[in-house]
Scaffold this active site. Structure first.
Site, PDB file in Angstrom:
ATOM      1  N   GLN A 309      51.746  50.743  33.188  1.00 19.93           N
ATOM      2  CA  GLN A 309      52.990  51.116  33.673  1.00 19.93           C
ATOM      3  C   GLN A 309      53.679  51.784  32.168  1.00 19.93           C
ATOM      4  O   GLN A 309      53.457  51.140  31.177  1.00 19.93           O
ATOM      5  CB  GLN A 309      53.838  50.175  34.104  1.00 19.93           C
ATOM      6  N   TYR A 338      43.434  49.823  43.907  1.00 20.57           N
ATOM      7  CA  TYR A 338      43.964  50.702  42.704  1.00 20.57           C
ATOM      8  C   TYR A 338      44.304  49.825  41.790  1.00 20.57           C
ATOM      9  O   TYR A 338      45.208  49.828  41.120  1.00 20.57           O
ATOM     10  CB  TYR A 338      45.142  51.493  43.244  1.00 20.57           C
ATOM     11  N   ASP A 359      38.660  50.175  40.957  1.00 18.53           N
ATOM     12  CA  ASP A 359      39.477  51.313  40.537  1.00 18.53           C
ATOM     13  C   ASP A 359      38.463  52.251  40.493  1.00 18.53           C
ATOM     14  O   ASP A 359      37.351  51.989  40.142  1.00 18.53           O
ATOM     15  CB  ASP A 359      40.252  51.084  39.508  1.00 18.53           C
ATOM     16  N   ASP A 407      48.365  49.935  44.945  1.00 18.35           N
ATOM     17  CA  ASP A 407      49.220  50.528  44.122  1.00 18.35           C
ATOM     18  C   ASP A 407      48.720  51.727  43.663  1.00 18.35           C
ATOM     19  O   ASP A 407      48.319  51.771  42.741  1.00 18.35           O
ATOM     20  CB  ASP A 407      49.368  49.726  42.961  1.00 18.35           C
ATOM     21  N   CYS A 434      55.100  54.572  43.846  1.00 14.86           N
ATOM     22  CA  CYS A 434      55.625  55.057  42.836  1.00 14.86           C
ATOM     23  C   CYS A 434      56.171  56.750  43.255  1.00 14.86           C
ATOM     24  O   CYS A 434      56.424  57.438  42.714  1.00 14.86           O
ATOM     25  CB  CYS A 434      54.686  55.371  41.683  1.00 14.86           C
TER      26      CYS A 434
END
Length: 513
Positions: A309, A338, A359, A407, A434
């Site tokens: 982040q 993710y 991932d 995510d 997001c």
């Protein structure tokens, strides 16, 4: 409906803000989108674009100002992005971000959307200097000055960001110094028309330790200690050699000036594409190959290419909300899709039976595995690959998840993953988003199988129209309806094609705030 002409000036009242932060006015039933205008303002605008159902305009003059308008502190504000909202008071920014979620739900209308609990946006006390990472393009001007920054939205004009107020001050200081060193040592700088050299610089600083890592992205090979990297198959021409980046003096000067730098890497990216990174990365300086960062009650390591982040302070809030929404139990078998470097999964690992994460980025999975070892988390397992391929394999091997955390990137959940989730639905799920638009779109599918308990907005990017959200989902006893994924895929492809055709260009992948 009224016919508006390009260049026509007109006066109108702003009724609300759109999902990208622009003001929206209406004239004779036609929507007009005006960047930097606020609800309640009377404005004079000039029409710049006409589409079938709406127009765009630029703000010429504010006739009656909103009491919520403030003066932007960043001098490059109007050049960076039309989705910036630094001209809106911060309390109203937080309210706007909850309304953005409401607008997205109203557009896509997932089952029961009118009754979703939309919680007040969780904001920051200090809204400047929060970005722990910069990823700036580098260019040389005609007078020899080297600048670094981001492209102005929708253009190839690079905005020089030498004092970006939302950027961590140390990362800003370092990128400014890098520009001066490039000038001093006359290093080649990439020009998309003809010249090879340094094209992008990434600087990331740990908020926990202050450690810094840097990646130089070059379109031509580098020379360090007399060695060329990457190795060439044939002898280069004199012209090619002149574009090679001689890193010896730069590396020495940079690491001597900033003792915080623990890693310097170079990424080779010779292709003329809008992708930021190429496939090959080489460490040039490694006092440490990773930086140590912290979130919640634990620390972890980050490789230069691994995702984390951009706002370390609010990451604590975001991940804390994700853990609270999951409500982990000791018998839970959690899938962390993710997963990145494993940060959310680590936060629940000691409270559950197991965590399985995946991932597509090898560097992230390497970090996740190493971090799990360092933290003594023997119940964590990580694999490289796509969730829609790995999850069915885990189910076959006996790991059937009871809880899931997703995510995803701004593009949202892949249709194949959505289909996998509906075939093997865990009892509970947390969606960390997001992008509220793709979240609302994904909820059209998920809300058939899950009840949306609440949506918690978290402000990860103050002064921009972007927000993040944590969604708590609980499995329904029976699906509301069966989703035919072949039709869903066709609809989304048609929508993407129509959007691209309307814009008339491929979307820019270069970073912008």
């Amino acid at each position: 409906m009224i016919n508006l002409k390009i260049g026509q000036k007109l006066q109108l009242e702003i009724e609300r803000m759109g999902i990208n932060g622009e003001g929206i006015g209406v004239i004779s039933g036609r929507l007009v989108f005006i960047p930097y205008a606020l609800p309640g303002e009377e404005v004079l605008v000039e029409i710049t674009e006409n589409a079938r159902n709406f127009s765009r305009a630029k703000l010429v003059k504010i006739i009656e100002k909103s009491p919520n308008r403030v003066k932007p502190q960043d001098r490059a504000y109007h050049e960076m992005s039309q989705s910036h909202i630094m001209h809106l008071s911060y309390p109203m920014q937080l309210e706007f971000k909850r309304d953005v979620m409401r607008q997205a739900l109203e557009k896509y209308k997932p089952a029961g959307w009118r009754n979703y609990e939309l919680r007040a946006t969780l904001g920051m006390e200090n809204t400047l200097g929060y970005r722990n990472k910069l990823q700036f393009q580098v260019r040389r001007l005609n007078d020899g000055t080297v600048i670094a920054g981001l492209y102005q939205e929708g253009t190839h004009h690079l905005v020089n960001l030498d004092n970006c107020l939302v950027q961590d001050p140390k990362t800003q200081e370092i990128i400014n110094h890098i520009c001066r060193l490039i000038e001093k040592f006359d290093l080649p700088v990439y020009d998309e028309r003809k010249i090879g050299g340094i094209r992008t610089v990434m600087v990331r600083r740990s908020q926990k330790t202050g450690e810094v890592q840097i990646i130089f992205v070059t379109s031509t090979p580098i020379i360090l200690d007399g060695q060329v990297w990457p190795e060439l198959r044939e002898e280069p021409s004199k012209r090619q050699k002149n574009s090679f980046v001689k890193f010896d003096k730069m590396l020495s000067a940079l690491t001597e000036e900033f003792e915080e730098i623990v890693t310097v890497a170079v990424n080779f990216h010779p292709r003329k594409t809008s992708e930021i990174y190429g496939e090959r990365t080489q460490i040039l300086f490694n006092e440490k190959e990773t930086i140590t960062e912290g979130v919640l009650d634990y620390e972890f390591e980050l490789s230069p290419r691994a995702f984390y982040q951009l706002n370390s302070e609010q990451a604590n809030v975001l991940y804390g909300e994700a853990v609270k929404a999951l409500n982990p139990k000791k018998d839970d078998r959690v899938i962390d899709a993710y997963c990145g470097v494993g940060t959310i999964g680590f936060a629940v690992a000691k409270k559950v039976k197991s965590v399985h994460g995946m991932d597509i980025t090898p560097e992230s999975i390497f970090d996740a595995r190493e971090n799990a070892k360092r933290l003594g988390l023997k119940n964590c397992h990580y694999e490289i690959g796509k969730a829609e391929r790995i999850i069915p394999n885990w189910n076959k091997s006996g790991h059937r998840a009871t809880a899931m955390i997703v995510d995803p990137p701004r593009t949202g959940l892949d249709d194949a993953l959505l289909e996998t989730i509906t075939k093997f639905p865990p009892e509970k799920m947390v969606y960390v988003s997001c992008n509220v638009s793709t979240l609302a779109k994904d909820l059209v599918v998920l809300a058939n199988f899950y009840k949306v308990e609440y949506i918690q907005s978290v402000d990860m990017f103050p002064h921009t129209a972007r927000t993040e959200a944590v969604v708590k989902l609980t499995k329904r006893d029976e699906p509301l309806k069966i989703v035919k994924f072949e039709h869903l895929e066709e609809e989304r492809k048609a929508e993407a094609f129509a959007k691209g055709k309307k814009r008339g260009r491929r979307p820019q992948k270069y970073g912008k705030y």
